[in-house]
Design a protein around this motif. Structure first.
Motif, short mmCIF file in Angstrom:
data_model
loop_
_atom_site.label_atom_id
_atom_site.label_comp_id
_atom_site.label_asym_id
_atom_site.label_seq_id
_atom_site.Cartn_x
_atom_site.Cartn_y
_atom_site.Cartn_z
N LYS A 202 0.83 -1.21 0.00
CA LYS A 202 0.00 0.00 0.00
C LYS A 202 0.86 1.26 0.00
CE LYS A 202 -3.77 2.34 2.45
NZ LYS A 202 -4.72 2.28 3.60
N PHE A 206 0.46 1.26 -4.02
CA PHE A 206 -0.92 1.75 -4.14
C PHE A 206 -0.99 3.27 -3.96
CE2 PHE A 206 -2.87 -2.49 -2.45
CZ PHE A 206 -2.44 -3.13 -3.58
N ASN A 207 -0.44 3.76 -2.87
CA ASN A 207 -0.57 5.20 -2.57
C ASN A 207 0.11 6.09 -3.61
OD1 ASN A 207 -2.07 4.59 -0.31
ND2 ASN A 207 -0.42 4.92 1.16
N MET A 211 -3.94 4.49 -6.27
CA MET A 211 -4.84 3.33 -6.34
C MET A 211 -5.63 3.28 -5.03
SD MET A 211 -2.19 0.63 -8.17
CE MET A 211 -3.41 -0.67 -8.42
N ASN A 212 -6.49 4.27 -4.87
CA ASN A 212 -7.09 4.54 -3.57
C ASN A 212 -8.18 3.54 -3.19
OD1 ASN A 212 -5.48 6.88 -3.28
ND2 ASN A 212 -6.90 8.03 -4.57
N THR A 214 -8.03 0.26 -4.20
CA THR A 214 -7.45 -1.08 -4.23
C THR A 214 -7.15 -1.57 -2.81
OG1 THR A 214 -6.50 -0.66 -6.40
CG2 THR A 214 -5.54 -2.45 -5.13
N ILE A 255 -5.22 -9.46 -3.87
CA ILE A 255 -5.52 -8.05 -4.17
C ILE A 255 -6.86 -7.93 -4.88
CG2 ILE A 255 -4.85 -6.10 -5.65
CD1 ILE A 255 -1.96 -6.65 -4.96
N SER A 257 -9.02 -4.98 -7.04
CA SER A 257 -8.81 -3.69 -7.67
C SER A 257 -9.86 -3.46 -8.75
CB SER A 257 -7.41 -3.60 -8.27
OG SER A 257 -7.09 -2.27 -8.63
N ASP A 261 -8.23 1.98 -11.05
CA ASP A 261 -6.97 1.92 -10.31
C ASP A 261 -5.89 1.19 -11.10
OD1 ASP A 261 -8.16 3.27 -8.25
OD2 ASP A 261 -7.77 1.74 -6.72
N TRP A 265 -1.46 1.59 -12.54
CA TRP A 265 -0.44 0.54 -12.51
C TRP A 265 0.09 0.25 -13.92
CZ3 TRP A 265 2.90 -2.37 -9.95
CH2 TRP A 265 3.14 -3.70 -10.29
#
Length: 506
Positions: A202, A206-207, A211-212, A214, A255, A257, A261, A265
């Motif tokens: 994360k 993610f951050n 990817m808020n 996910t 995961i 998603s 998001d 990636w």
């Protein structure tokens, strides 16, 4: 000046006309028809599709519904479990830690997890970090997964039992897809970074990629809003499955998603690790995850040219019509998904579906890919579905023959009570069989939610129908000596594990 103006106008027209034609007609004219036909054909309640080209989103669209029998539409923010597409995130995390000088991927696992042991002491001493995530440990594909999947075991217990298994092949001699190796990787990430795997992913991936929505864990997925429900096909009909906890193997497949998001990636993967100008992970990290480490074998494609299939750090690698493909698929309870990158073309394709019994997630990927490479339209989905129907017909015929045997009410050669009792597998633990209304009921020590109904079919064989359809319908052979039951072989669906597990009566 007039001639110059005409030339400029022509160049502008030519530029925009050429760029307008870069989106294949399959995408602009046929995608919706193809997807909706595929959903109906495969009985898929919902799907989400993403196409990224040259850093821009060409398609980001939801189709169908999140849950069968509702009008709750899939949109670009709907979460799907992405299954083994999680592995590329774990591989990237390890490559990041190496890039930061906190570990070396050639380091031995016991350097970070000194308590870890495998059955062979030599392998324990020499097993390195690349081995555990590039599937070259000597195990058969999925070997051991029955013991862990949706089980009550903790991640530490998974790792302990995994180490007790005997690999089917010699160390580093053969590719064998090994999910539990990623559980080890997660523990190494925790030891080196000081953060649990889910927190590291994360914070570091993610951050920075915004990817808020996910989530890293299946338990968080089940509690999230705007989530797709898992589905399967049972007796020819789609059913909604319960959410399952698969977090004891989280680094290999937990995961959840959305295509919104996953866009971020994909953009970073195709732009040397950059996202809106910021370097989220250095290009060297991306290159490290795509370095071939294990030979899967000769690649096959029904129509087009390919030769070799390799594996890196959470990515599958293959050549296709002269292009490098970086890709993976994912399958967990109720979901199958695919992620495909063509770095030379700056092309990324994601297909998410909410059933675990379809090949549409692959056929659509190939159709989109071929359209961008100017290859002929193949109608993969019709071919894949025809093959599926043929296999289904054979399976239905087999099952009917078995059920016909059950209907004949054969009596076991020995009393049914002889089959009752407690059995033990040397690594898994205990199974128990009880007589319930002249059938046997199977319960398992580490799968508290799972039961099996065993019906006698002759020759000391029983047909086991599991309460969870993911585990399948399988024939168990019992071994009898001097009128006493000594052992039986337990099987589960190939989606989980190919191997038999022999349980001995205690």
């Amino acid at each position: 000046m007039k001639n110059l103006s005409v030339v400029l106008l022509f160049l502008i027209y030519f530029y925009f006309n050429i760029n307008a034609q870069t989106t294949p007609t399959f995408i602009s004219d046929s995608l919706d028809v193809y997807v909706n036909r595929g959903l109906e054909r495969w009985q898929i309640p919902g799907s989400a599709v993403l196409v990224v080209k040259d850093g821009k989103v060409v398609v980001a669209k939801g189709y169908g519904v999140k849950e069968l029998g509702t009008n709750d539409k899939v949109d670009e923010n709907t979460l799907f479990l992405i299954g083994s597409n999680t592995k590329a995130f774990t591989g990237t995390a390890l490559a990041l830690l190496e890039n930061e000088g906190k570990l070396n991927l050639e380091d031995k696992v016991v350097k970070y997890l000194p308590e870890f042991k495998m059955k062979d002491d030599w392998i324990t001493k020499h097993l390195n970090l690349v081995d555990i995530i590039s599937h070259r440990m000597g195990f058969e594909t999925f070997q051991g997964d029955f013991m862990y999947w949706t089980s009550d075991l903790t991640d530490d217990e998974v790792i302990e039992k995994f180490g007790m298994l005997t690999p089917k092949y010699e160390f580093r001699t053969k590719y064998g897809y090994t999910n539990a190796g990623y559980a080890l990787a997660g523990k190494v990430i925790q030891k080196v970074s000081g953060m649990r795997w889910e927190d590291y992913i994360k914070e570091k991936i993610f951050n920075p990629l915004n990817m808020n929505r996910t989530v890293a864990l299946s338990t968080d997925f089940a509690k999230s809003e705007n989530v797709s429900k898992p589905h399967s096909i049972v007796n020819g009909k789609v059913v909604v499955l319960p959410f399952e906890n698969i977090d004891n193997l989280a680094p290999c497949g937990s995961i959840g998603s959305s295509i919104n998001d996953l866009t971020n990636w994909i953009i970073a993967q195709l732009d040397s690790g950059r996202y809106y100008g910021n370097i989220v992970f250095p290009f060297e990290v991306i290159q490290r995850t795509r370095k071939p480490e294990t030979i899967q074998g000769r690649a096959r494609h029904p129509f087009n040219k390919t030769h070799f299939s390799l594996y890196g750090l959470g990515w599958g690698l293959m050549d296709y019509e002269g292009k490098e493909l970086v890709m993976h698929t994912g399958g967990v309870n109720g979901f199958v998904t695919s992620v495909t990158l063509v770095p030379e073309e700056k092309l990324g394709i994601v297909v998410l579906t909410n059933t675990d019994q379809n090949a549409f997630f692959q056929s659509l990927k190939w159709e989109i890919l071929d359209s961008y490479l100017d290859l002929p339209y193949r109608n993969y989905d019709s071919s894949f579905y025809a093959g599926y129907l043929k296999r289904q017909e054979l399976n239905d015929k087999w099952l009917k023959e078995i059920r016909d045997s059950i209907a004949m009410n054969f009596n076991p050669e020995i009393s049914l009570s002889e089959f009752e009792g407690r059995y033990k597998h040397d690594v898994y633990g205990y199974a128990e069989l009880k007589n319930i209304d002249d059938d046997l009921e199977l319960t398992l020590e580490h799968h508290s939610k799972l039961k099996g109904k065993l019906e006698y079919i002759g020759n000391n064989r029983f047909l086991c129908t599991y309460s969870d359809p993911l585990y399948g319908i399988k024939v168990f052979q019992f071994y009898v000596q001097d009128g006493k039951v000594r052992s039986f072989d337990l099987y589960v669906d190939d989606f989980i594990d190919f191997q038999p597990y022999r349980f001995y009566k205690k």
